[in-house]
Design a protein around this motif. Sequence first.
Motif, PDB file in Angstrom:
ATOM      1  N   ALA A  22     -33.770 -62.317 115.358  1.00 30.96           N
ATOM      2  CA  ALA A  22     -34.149 -60.903 115.390  1.00 30.96           C
ATOM      3  C   ALA A  22     -34.344 -60.437 116.836  1.00 30.96           C
ATOM      4  O   ALA A  22     -33.956 -59.324 117.195  1.00 30.96           O
ATOM      5  N   ALA A  23     -34.944 -61.287 117.665  1.00 26.76           N
ATOM      6  CA  ALA A  23     -35.158 -60.939 119.072  1.00 26.76           C
ATOM      7  C   ALA A  23     -33.827 -60.739 119.783  1.00 26.76           C
ATOM      8  O   ALA A  23     -33.665 -59.788 120.554  1.00 26.76           O
ATOM      9  N   PHE A  24     -32.876 -61.616 119.521  1.00 31.49           N
ATOM     10  CA  PHE A  24     -31.555 -61.523 120.139  1.00 31.49           C
ATOM     11  C   PHE A  24     -30.918 -60.178 119.801  1.00 31.49           C
ATOM     12  O   PHE A  24     -30.427 -59.467 120.683  1.00 31.49           O
ATOM     13  N   ARG A  25     -30.953 -59.809 118.523  1.00 34.44           N
ATOM     14  CA  ARG A  25     -30.371 -58.530 118.092  1.00 34.44           C
ATOM     15  C   ARG A  25     -31.118 -57.357 118.719  1.00 34.44           C
ATOM     16  O   ARG A  25     -30.514 -56.375 119.142  1.00 34.44           O
ATOM     17  N   PHE A  26     -32.457 -57.450 118.792  1.00 35.68           N
ATOM     18  CA  PHE A  26     -33.260 -56.382 119.379  1.00 35.68           C
ATOM     19  C   PHE A  26     -32.930 -56.200 120.865  1.00 35.68           C
ATOM     20  O   PHE A  26     -32.744 -55.074 121.336  1.00 35.68           O
ATOM     21  N   LEU A  27     -32.879 -57.279 121.613  1.00 38.78           N
ATOM     22  CA  LEU A  27     -32.606 -57.196 123.053  1.00 38.78           C
ATOM     23  C   LEU A  27     -31.230 -56.599 123.323  1.00 38.78           C
ATOM     24  O   LEU A  27     -31.041 -55.846 124.284  1.00 38.78           O
ATOM     25  N   GLU A  28     -30.290 -56.904 122.456  1.00 37.19           N
ATOM     26  CA  GLU A  28     -28.950 -56.334 122.590  1.00 37.19           C
ATOM     27  C   GLU A  28     -28.980 -54.832 122.304  1.00 37.19           C
ATOM     28  O   GLU A  28     -28.454 -54.029 123.084  1.00 37.19           O
ATOM     29  N   GLU A  34     -26.279 -58.351 126.957  1.00 38.42           N
ATOM     30  CA  GLU A  34     -25.014 -58.759 126.353  1.00 38.42           C
ATOM     31  C   GLU A  34     -25.040 -60.247 126.012  1.00 38.42           C
ATOM     32  O   GLU A  34     -25.457 -61.071 126.827  1.00 38.42           O
ATOM     33  N   PRO A  35     -24.574 -60.600 124.810  1.00 33.12           N
ATOM     34  CA  PRO A  35     -24.540 -62.014 124.412  1.00 33.12           C
ATOM     35  C   PRO A  35     -23.645 -62.827 125.342  1.00 33.12           C
ATOM     36  O   PRO A  35     -22.561 -62.377 125.717  1.00 33.12           O
ATOM     37  N   LEU A  36     -24.131 -63.985 125.740  1.00 34.03           N
ATOM     38  CA  LEU A  36     -23.335 -64.921 126.515  1.00 34.03           C
ATOM     39  C   LEU A  36     -22.916 -66.074 125.610  1.00 34.03           C
ATOM     40  O   LEU A  36     -21.747 -66.373 125.459  1.00 34.03           O
ATOM     41  N   PHE A  37     -23.908 -66.718 124.973  1.00 36.93           N
ATOM     42  CA  PHE A  37     -23.615 -67.726 123.960  1.00 36.93           C
ATOM     43  C   PHE A  37     -24.848 -67.995 123.117  1.00 36.93           C
ATOM     44  O   PHE A  37     -25.966 -67.672 123.495  1.00 36.93           O
ATOM     45  N   ALA A  47     -31.117 -72.334 118.212  1.00 36.14           N
ATOM     46  CA  ALA A  47     -31.795 -73.391 118.957  1.00 36.14           C
ATOM     47  C   ALA A  47     -31.941 -72.959 120.414  1.00 36.14           C
ATOM     48  O   ALA A  47     -32.946 -73.247 121.063  1.00 36.14           O
ATOM     49  N   HIS A  48     -30.942 -72.248 120.916  1.00 41.77           N
ATOM     50  CA  HIS A  48     -30.933 -71.747 122.288  1.00 41.77           C
ATOM     51  C   HIS A  48     -29.876 -70.661 122.363  1.00 41.77           C
ATOM     52  O   HIS A  48     -28.840 -70.746 121.711  1.00 41.77           O
ATOM     53  N   SER A  49     -30.148 -69.638 123.152  1.00 37.21           N
ATOM     54  CA  SER A  49     -29.143 -68.610 123.383  1.00 37.21           C
ATOM     55  C   SER A  49     -29.351 -68.027 124.765  1.00 37.21           C
ATOM     56  O   SER A  49     -30.425 -68.157 125.352  1.00 37.21           O
ATOM     57  N   GLU A  50     -28.304 -67.410 125.263  1.00 41.45           N
ATOM     58  CA  GLU A  50     -28.392 -66.761 126.564  1.00 41.45           C
ATOM     59  C   GLU A  50     -27.715 -65.401 126.479  1.00 41.45           C
ATOM     60  O   GLU A  50     -26.700 -65.233 125.792  1.00 41.45           O
ATOM     61  N   MET A  51     -28.325 -64.441 127.182  1.00 40.60           N
ATOM     62  CA  MET A  51     -27.811 -63.083 127.240  1.00 40.60           C
ATOM     63  C   MET A  51     -27.746 -62.679 128.704  1.00 40.60           C
ATOM     64  O   MET A  51     -28.524 -63.171 129.522  1.00 40.60           O
ATOM     65  N   THR A  52     -26.827 -61.781 129.022  1.00 41.60           N
ATOM     66  CA  THR A  52     -26.708 -61.335 130.400  1.00 41.60           C
ATOM     67  C   THR A  52     -27.103 -59.871 130.518  1.00 41.60           C
ATOM     68  O   THR A  52     -27.054 -59.103 129.559  1.00 41.60           O
ATOM     69  N   GLY A  54     -26.219 -57.468 133.881  1.00 39.32           N
ATOM     70  CA  GLY A  54     -25.698 -57.531 135.238  1.00 39.32           C
ATOM     71  C   GLY A  54     -25.370 -58.976 135.561  1.00 39.32           C
ATOM     72  O   GLY A  54     -24.718 -59.663 134.774  1.00 39.32           O
ATOM     73  N   ASP A  55     -25.870 -59.458 136.688  1.00 39.61           N
ATOM     74  CA  ASP A  55     -25.641 -60.844 137.089  1.00 39.61           C
ATOM     75  C   ASP A  55     -26.756 -61.779 136.645  1.00 39.61           C
ATOM     76  O   ASP A  55     -26.776 -62.945 137.024  1.00 39.61           O
ATOM     77  N   SER A  56     -27.692 -61.283 135.853  1.00 39.95           N
ATOM     78  CA  SER A  56     -28.857 -62.072 135.435  1.00 39.95           C
ATOM     79  C   SER A  56     -28.692 -62.603 134.021  1.00 39.95           C
ATOM     80  O   SER A  56     -27.911 -62.071 133.231  1.00 39.95           O
ATOM     81  N   VAL A  57     -29.467 -63.631 133.727  1.00 39.08           N
ATOM     82  CA  VAL A  57     -29.447 -64.258 132.405  1.00 39.08           C
ATOM     83  C   VAL A  57     -30.868 -64.343 131.880  1.00 39.08           C
ATOM     84  O   VAL A  57     -31.807 -64.659 132.617  1.00 39.08           O
ATOM     85  N   VAL A  58     -31.028 -64.061 130.597  1.00 44.76           N
ATOM     86  CA  VAL A  58     -32.287 -64.323 129.906  1.00 44.76           C
ATOM     87  C   VAL A  58     -31.968 -65.275 128.753  1.00 44.76           C
ATOM     88  O   VAL A  58     -30.950 -65.117 128.070  1.00 44.76           O
ATOM     89  N   MET A  59     -32.796 -66.297 128.625  1.00 44.72           N
ATOM     90  CA  MET A  59     -32.630 -67.274 127.555  1.00 44.72           C
ATOM     91  C   MET A  59     -33.588 -66.892 126.425  1.00 44.72           C
ATOM     92  O   MET A  59     -34.752 -66.562 126.675  1.00 44.72           O
TER      93      MET A  59
END
Length: 158
Positions: A22-28, A34-37, A47-52, A54-59
């Motif tokens: 739910a957090a992943f969908r909310f942040l998007e 943007e989803p990275l993987f 288990a783990h995901s990353e979103m971008t 700009g040039d930054s990543v949030v896990m």
Amino acid sequence: MSSDYSRSKGLSSALCYVDPRAAFRFLEEAFGFEPLFIILDENDQIAHSEMTYGDSVVMVGSEWSENHASPKNTGGKNTQTVHVQLEAGEDIDAHCEHARKAGAEIIAECDTQFYGDRTYRARDPEGHIWTFGVTVEAKTADEWDAAAGGGLRTVTSL
């Protein structure tokens, strides 16, 4: 994700959620990340995901140990907040309104700060606090100090 994915030198935040899906969908939706993987566990849970952004990543992940918790399970307490810098010229007021409509609780409305950035602060559904800013007037350190009205002094080392 391509098979040649590798991280460059830099920082990223890793946030724990009770419901990382739910957090992943909310942040998007709310903030435009943007989803990275996404890595799913044997139960098809994140288990783990990353979103971008700009040039930054949030896990984004789950509460995977007794030392990792969502603010939802700590009485709303945050041990960190995340600052996201928008690109110069982006409409932060529109960004704030979009986040509000997507369900973010705006805890500090858009306001121009003494140092030349316009910022707002939002809380996501599990209680993580996010600050968004965009530079609207580039200032020198001396101008920051003068605009702060005394009491603050910008230095480069202690």
